[in-house]
Structures are given as structure tokens and as C-alpha cells.
Design an enzyme around this catalytic site. Structure first.
Site, PDB file in Angstrom:
ATOM      1  N   VAL A   1     -26.286 -42.174 -50.638  1.00 24.29           N
ATOM      2  CA  VAL A   1     -25.692 -42.049 -51.971  1.00 24.29           C
ATOM      3  C   VAL A   1     -25.585 -40.577 -52.358  1.00 24.29           C
ATOM      4  O   VAL A   1     -26.574 -39.842 -52.343  1.00 24.29           O
ATOM      5  CB  VAL A   1     -26.523 -42.826 -53.011  1.00 24.29           C
ATOM      6  CG1 VAL A   1     -25.882 -42.691 -54.384  1.00 24.29           C
ATOM      7  CG2 VAL A   1     -26.632 -44.290 -52.613  1.00 24.29           C
ATOM      8  N   LYS A   2     -24.354 -40.202 -52.673  1.00 29.43           N
ATOM      9  CA  LYS A   2     -24.089 -38.815 -53.063  1.00 29.43           C
ATOM     10  C   LYS A   2     -24.261 -38.679 -54.563  1.00 29.43           C
ATOM     11  O   LYS A   2     -23.686 -39.452 -55.343  1.00 29.43           O
ATOM     12  CB  LYS A   2     -22.648 -38.477 -52.691  1.00 29.43           C
ATOM     13  CG  LYS A   2     -22.498 -37.228 -51.890  1.00 29.43           C
ATOM     14  CD  LYS A   2     -21.072 -37.114 -51.451  1.00 29.43           C
ATOM     15  CE  LYS A   2     -20.751 -35.718 -51.051  1.00 29.43           C
ATOM     16  NZ  LYS A   2     -19.328 -35.577 -50.756  1.00 29.43           N
ATOM     17  N   ILE A   3     -25.049 -37.685 -54.950  1.00 26.39           N
ATOM     18  CA  ILE A   3     -25.404 -37.510 -56.356  1.00 26.39           C
ATOM     19  C   ILE A   3     -25.202 -36.053 -56.750  1.00 26.39           C
ATOM     20  O   ILE A   3     -25.647 -35.153 -56.024  1.00 26.39           O
ATOM     21  CB  ILE A   3     -26.886 -37.919 -56.551  1.00 26.39           C
ATOM     22  CG1 ILE A   3     -27.021 -39.393 -56.224  1.00 26.39           C
ATOM     23  CG2 ILE A   3     -27.391 -37.590 -57.941  1.00 26.39           C
ATOM     24  CD1 ILE A   3     -28.341 -39.973 -56.532  1.00 26.39           C
TER      25      ILE A   3
ATOM     26  N   THR B   1     -17.615 -38.778 -48.181  1.00 26.96           N
ATOM     27  CA  THR B   1     -16.461 -38.990 -49.049  1.00 26.96           C
ATOM     28  C   THR B   1     -16.817 -38.384 -50.405  1.00 26.96           C
ATOM     29  O   THR B   1     -17.963 -37.999 -50.629  1.00 26.96           O
ATOM     30  CB  THR B   1     -16.162 -40.493 -49.220  1.00 26.96           C
ATOM     31  OG1 THR B   1     -17.252 -41.107 -49.933  1.00 26.96           O
ATOM     32  CG2 THR B   1     -15.997 -41.198 -47.886  1.00 26.96           C
TER      33      THR B   1
END
Ligand code: E4P
Length: 213
Positions: A82-84, A27
Site C-alpha cells: 500500500v502506497k501512502i 502505480t
């Protein structure tokens, strides 16, 4: 190559996961904004039906708040990745999260240099945005392929997710370039199933069958 679906729509994820081909979800804040639920609610719903990695992105762009959001997102379910974003604080956050055992997906990657930095920082996944590179006249899939080759050559553990996929041809190219994963939007997944010769073939089989029965 593994397929992830690139959407925050629970209905779309549910429908496509029934095909048995989806191994994860990605997402981003733009996709989440299209839904009527909070990011936390969306992640909770998605992880209730998807066992594989589910990427949810931090909104913060500074190290301390990235870490705070990352830990909160990861506390929702153990398969949250976790998208960073690939910025200096993002690299720093990724390397801290690696030590904490929290998986990361370094996003908004547009060059081999950025990808190498992400891998060195301990990113679980690195996401080159192929379509957005194509939009500015750069061959996005070539960059993705170069990243795959570099990771392979230097024996780096990070996996390459071909992201910002816009059409079925992108997916075929991601396969040829040996990307580990392609994260594919709902409408592109639907188009991948379709072929006019399949429809013509079914019709012919039915017509022949009905002539005799
Ligand atoms: C990937 O992780 C991103 O969510 C996505 O692929 C971005 O795609 P876009 O360039 O079509 O917005």
C-alpha cells in the site's frame, strides 16, 4: 538493484515482464487514471501475472480512510503493497499497517528527514522522487543516495525505491548510489536496452556472414 516497472498499463507490464527482469510494479493515481479500469480491477489483473510487490496508492489523506483503503487494497492479493503519502496521517497509518503485517511504500518523499521518519514508522519501502527534485533544481539522485547511506548507517530495514525516474542516466545513477530498487517507466526501460553500437555490431556480423554464405 531490483527493477520495478512504474506503470498501471497491463499490456506494458506483460510485455516487459516477458524479459524476465521485472520484480515488482508501482502505480499511482495519475497512472491509474490513464487506464479504463478501476484501481481494484487493475490491481487484480497485475497481481495475476506479477508475484513480486505491486504498489497501489490510497486516495484518502486522513488516517481512518487511509487504513480502510489500505485494508481493501491488501485484500485483493497478498503481494499488494500500500502506497501512502508522506504526511502526518500517512506516518500514523504506516505504523498501524506495519503491526497488521501490511507492507507499505511511503511515497512523495523529497528529503532525508522524510525518509528517516518513514523508516521509523515501519515503511517497507521509501520512494524518493528523483525526477521531481531535479525539476526544482535539487539533485534528486544525491538525496536518494543520502537516504540509502542513512538507512545503512542506522541499520534501518526499509528499502529505497528510486522513483520519478525520467531517463536511463537516472537508472545508472541509482545503481551507483546503491538504491535497493529503481521503479522505471516503460519508455525508459525500452531506451535502456538500446545502444547504437549493438545495432551496428549486429549489422556487421550479418554482412560478414552473408558475404561467405
Ligand atoms: C513512483 O512510485 C511514482 O509512481 C512515480 O515514479 C512518479 O513519477 P513522476 O514524477 O514521473 O510522475
Amino acid at each position: 538493484m531490483r527493477f520495478f516497472i512504474d506503470t498501471a498499463s497491463f499490456d506494458n507490464i506483460k510485455e516487459i515482464s516477458s524479459w524476465g527482469i521485472i520484480e515488482g510494479v508501482t502505480t499511482n493515481p495519475s497512472l491509474v487514471s490513464k487506464e479504463n479500469l478501476s484501481l481494484q480491477e487493475i490491481v487484480k489483473k497485475i497481481t495475476s501475472i506479477i508475484d513480486g510487490p505491486v504498489s497501489a496508492e490510497v486516495i484518502a489523506t486522513d488516517y481512518d480512510n487511509m487504513l480502510k483503503e489500505a485494508r481493501e487494497l491488501h485484500s485483493i492479493a497478498s503481494n499488494v503493497v500500500v502506497k501512502i503519502p508522506l504526511i502526518e496521517d500517512g506516518l500514523k497509518a504506516a505504523s498501524t499497517l506495519k503491526k497488521e503485517g501490511i507492507k507499505t511504500n511511503l511515497t512523495l518523499v523529497f528529503s532525508v528527514n522524510q525518509a528517516l521518519l518513514a523508516a521509523k514508522a515501519g515503511a517497507t519501502y521509501v520512494s524518493p522522487f528523483v525526477g521531481r527534485l531535479d525539476d526544482i533544481g535539487v539533485d534528486g539522485m544525491k538525496i536518494a543516495g543520502d537516504i540509502v547511506e542513512a538507512f545503512d548507517y542506522y541499520d534501518l530495514d526499509s528499502e529505497v525505491i528510486a522513483a520519478s525516474i525520467r531517463n536511463p542516466a537516472h537508472v545508472e545513477e541509482a545503481i551507483k548510489r546503491k538504491c535497493h530498487v529503481a521503479t522505471v517507466p516503460y519508455d525508459v526501460l525500452k531506451k535502456m536496452v538500446e545502444h547504437p553500437l549493438t545495432d551496428i555490431g549486429i549489422q556487421k556480423f550479418l554482412d560478414d556472414w552473408n558475404k561467405k554464405n
